[in-house]
Design a protein around this motif. Sequence first.
Motif, PDB file in Angstrom:
ATOM      1  N   LEU A 237       0.802  -1.468  -0.110  1.00 28.70           N
ATOM      2  CA  LEU A 237      -0.084   0.125  -0.290  1.00 28.70           C
ATOM      3  C   LEU A 237       0.690   1.649  -0.062  1.00 28.70           C
ATOM      4  O   LEU A 237       0.292   2.533  -0.055  1.00 28.70           O
ATOM      5  CB  LEU A 237      -1.312   0.025   0.907  1.00 28.70           C
ATOM      6  N   GLY A 238       1.690   1.292   0.629  1.00 28.50           N
ATOM      7  CA  GLY A 238       2.884   2.487   0.457  1.00 28.50           C
ATOM      8  C   GLY A 238       2.787   2.325   2.264  1.00 28.50           C
ATOM      9  O   GLY A 238       1.756   2.632   2.941  1.00 28.50           O
ATOM     10  N   GLU A 239       3.718   2.769   2.818  1.00 25.12           N
ATOM     11  CA  GLU A 239       4.131   3.553   4.106  1.00 25.12           C
ATOM     12  C   GLU A 239       3.885   4.435   4.653  1.00 25.12           C
ATOM     13  O   GLU A 239       4.125   4.723   5.966  1.00 25.12           O
ATOM     14  CB  GLU A 239       5.647   1.783   4.911  1.00 25.12           C
ATOM     15  N   GLU A 240       3.976   5.081   3.335  1.00 21.75           N
ATOM     16  CA  GLU A 240       3.796   6.996   4.052  1.00 21.75           C
ATOM     17  C   GLU A 240       2.269   6.567   5.239  1.00 21.75           C
ATOM     18  O   GLU A 240       2.448   7.663   5.858  1.00 21.75           O
ATOM     19  CB  GLU A 240       3.446   7.473   3.064  1.00 21.75           C
ATOM     20  N   ARG A 241       1.191   5.670   4.344  1.00 22.60           N
ATOM     21  CA  ARG A 241      -0.174   5.974   5.326  1.00 22.60           C
ATOM     22  C   ARG A 241      -0.467   5.478   6.305  1.00 22.60           C
ATOM     23  O   ARG A 241      -1.742   4.786   6.313  1.00 22.60           O
ATOM     24  CB  ARG A 241      -1.273   6.774   4.552  1.00 22.60           C
ATOM     25  N   VAL A 242       0.769   4.311   6.521  1.00 24.69           N
ATOM     26  CA  VAL A 242       0.098   2.899   6.683  1.00 24.69           C
ATOM     27  C   VAL A 242       1.316   3.176   7.920  1.00 24.69           C
ATOM     28  O   VAL A 242       2.572   2.591   7.823  1.00 24.69           O
ATOM     29  CB  VAL A 242       0.083   1.901   5.764  1.00 24.69           C
ATOM     30  N   LEU A 243       0.553   2.222   8.788  1.00 23.58           N
ATOM     31  CA  LEU A 243       1.618   0.978  10.624  1.00 23.58           C
ATOM     32  C   LEU A 243       1.239   0.042  10.263  1.00 23.58           C
ATOM     33  O   LEU A 243       0.157  -0.739  10.382  1.00 23.58           O
ATOM     34  CB  LEU A 243       1.314   2.347  11.278  1.00 23.58           C
ATOM     35  N   SER A 244       1.891  -1.133  10.217  1.00 24.70           N
ATOM     36  CA  SER A 244       2.069  -2.188  10.509  1.00 24.70           C
ATOM     37  C   SER A 244       2.556  -2.361  11.668  1.00 24.70           C
ATOM     38  O   SER A 244       3.859  -1.958  12.578  1.00 24.70           O
ATOM     39  CB  SER A 244       2.863  -3.480   9.702  1.00 24.70           C
ATOM     40  N   LEU A 245       1.985  -3.838  12.411  1.00 23.88           N
ATOM     41  CA  LEU A 245       1.658  -3.900  13.789  1.00 23.88           C
ATOM     42  C   LEU A 245       1.576  -5.649  14.250  1.00 23.88           C
ATOM     43  O   LEU A 245       0.664  -6.300  13.340  1.00 23.88           O
ATOM     44  CB  LEU A 245       1.082  -3.546  14.443  1.00 23.88           C
ATOM     45  N   SER A 246       2.668  -5.966  14.699  1.00 20.61           N
ATOM     46  CA  SER A 246       2.091  -7.604  15.579  1.00 20.61           C
ATOM     47  C   SER A 246       1.527  -7.368  17.099  1.00 20.61           C
ATOM     48  O   SER A 246       1.844  -6.952  17.470  1.00 20.61           O
ATOM     49  CB  SER A 246       3.528  -8.441  15.363  1.00 20.61           C
ATOM     50  N   VAL A 247       0.403  -7.861  16.353  1.00 14.35           N
ATOM     51  CA  VAL A 247      -0.959  -7.863  17.581  1.00 14.35           C
ATOM     52  C   VAL A 247      -1.558  -9.033  17.816  1.00 14.35           C
ATOM     53  O   VAL A 247      -2.265  -9.854  16.925  1.00 14.35           O
ATOM     54  CB  VAL A 247      -1.661  -6.909  17.804  1.00 14.35           C
ATOM     55  N   ASP A 248      -1.560  -9.600  19.459  1.00 12.17           N
ATOM     56  CA  ASP A 248      -2.371 -10.911  19.640  1.00 12.17           C
ATOM     57  C   ASP A 248      -3.725 -10.510  19.964  1.00 12.17           C
ATOM     58  O   ASP A 248      -3.436  -9.562  21.212  1.00 12.17           O
ATOM     59  CB  ASP A 248      -1.587 -11.730  20.183  1.00 12.17           C
ATOM     60  N   VAL A 249      -4.524 -10.583  19.693  1.00  9.47           N
ATOM     61  CA  VAL A 249      -5.868  -9.701  20.653  1.00  9.47           C
ATOM     62  C   VAL A 249      -6.266 -10.693  21.813  1.00  9.47           C
ATOM     63  O   VAL A 249      -7.590 -10.017  22.797  1.00  9.47           O
ATOM     64  CB  VAL A 249      -7.150  -9.413  19.108  1.00  9.47           C
ATOM     65  N   THR A 250      -5.352 -11.380  21.856  1.00  5.87           N
ATOM     66  CA  THR A 250      -5.770 -12.579  23.284  1.00  5.87           C
ATOM     67  C   THR A 250      -4.608 -11.279  24.336  1.00  5.87           C
ATOM     68  O   THR A 250      -4.753 -11.882  25.630  1.00  5.87           O
ATOM     69  CB  THR A 250      -5.377 -14.072  23.619  1.00  5.87           C
ATOM     70  N   ASP A 251      -3.991 -10.403  24.192  1.00  3.82           N
ATOM     71  CA  ASP A 251      -3.311  -9.743  25.081  1.00  3.82           C
ATOM     72  C   ASP A 251      -3.445  -8.029  24.719  1.00  3.82           C
ATOM     73  O   ASP A 251      -3.303  -7.510  23.991  1.00  3.82           O
ATOM     74  CB  ASP A 251      -1.905  -9.711  23.817  1.00  3.82           C
TER      75      ASP A 251
END
Length: 304
Positions: A52-66
Amino acid sequence: MAKYSLSNKTVLITGAAGGIGAASARALHALGANLVLAGRNASSVADLARELGEERVLSLSVDVTDWAALQNAVACTVDRFGVLGVVFANAGVGPDVPATIATIDPELFERIIEVDLLGVWRTVRASLPQIVANRGHVLVTASTYAYINGAANAPYAASKAAVEQFTRALRVELAMHGATAGVLYPGWVETAMSRPAFGGHDLTTRMRAAAFPRPLAAAISPDAVARRVVQGIERRATSITAPRRWQPVGILRGVVNPLTDRVLTRHTRLQPLLRALEDAARDGAARDQAWPAPEPVPPQSASS
């Protein structure tokens, strides 16, 4: 209500690595939204961010049980984009192979509840201060299983019914703050989760064909769901159904549900398939008990 413009709005999506989450991310990004892509698979969400292009995007490793991971995700969102306007609680899991309540692994049953219900609760709760402060919007992924019979899929159906009720309460509670909440009800969607019902597992495929009328048994693409997601958020819709052909079933559930339950308990095609599913599960459990697991390989031999 005026259209809720998504341009420059920041949207946090859980379960963003694939399926509905990834398709929705692409659709929202195309309208100018800033995105926070949260998923357990760090490399998958990072790949989507690069696409998508990282200018407007942040990716995070997230476990929704945490809890801590979700609170950190919100903090990172605000640090990067200043505010959080929309949260899309979309992360969910299901069994690889459906099972009856009598034969499902108890740990699997509770894992599905943990992710599909409590994961939604944690995601929403962590995001609420920002949603309230910015008069934003919450979208929760339920399923048509929130109101259809969940035979052979009970933990998933129970979770989806529960998040529907959770979001109804949330909607009323957010009204005094000028914020809103909606529920997404996807039917069958072409994702990895639905693959067993579309040829990946013979009994499951036959049960789907037996239990659902043909128009409701067909799957749609994640992109088709994503288009409805975007339209729903822009309207701050309380309910989004994809495909729309499921809407009459949801609206008439008070009449339809007792009738379908009665039909399914006597269904001459479905009942034998459920019996076969249980028998196969019990046969597998018996084989596991009869054949003990092999001795673990000593560490010094594993590398040889």
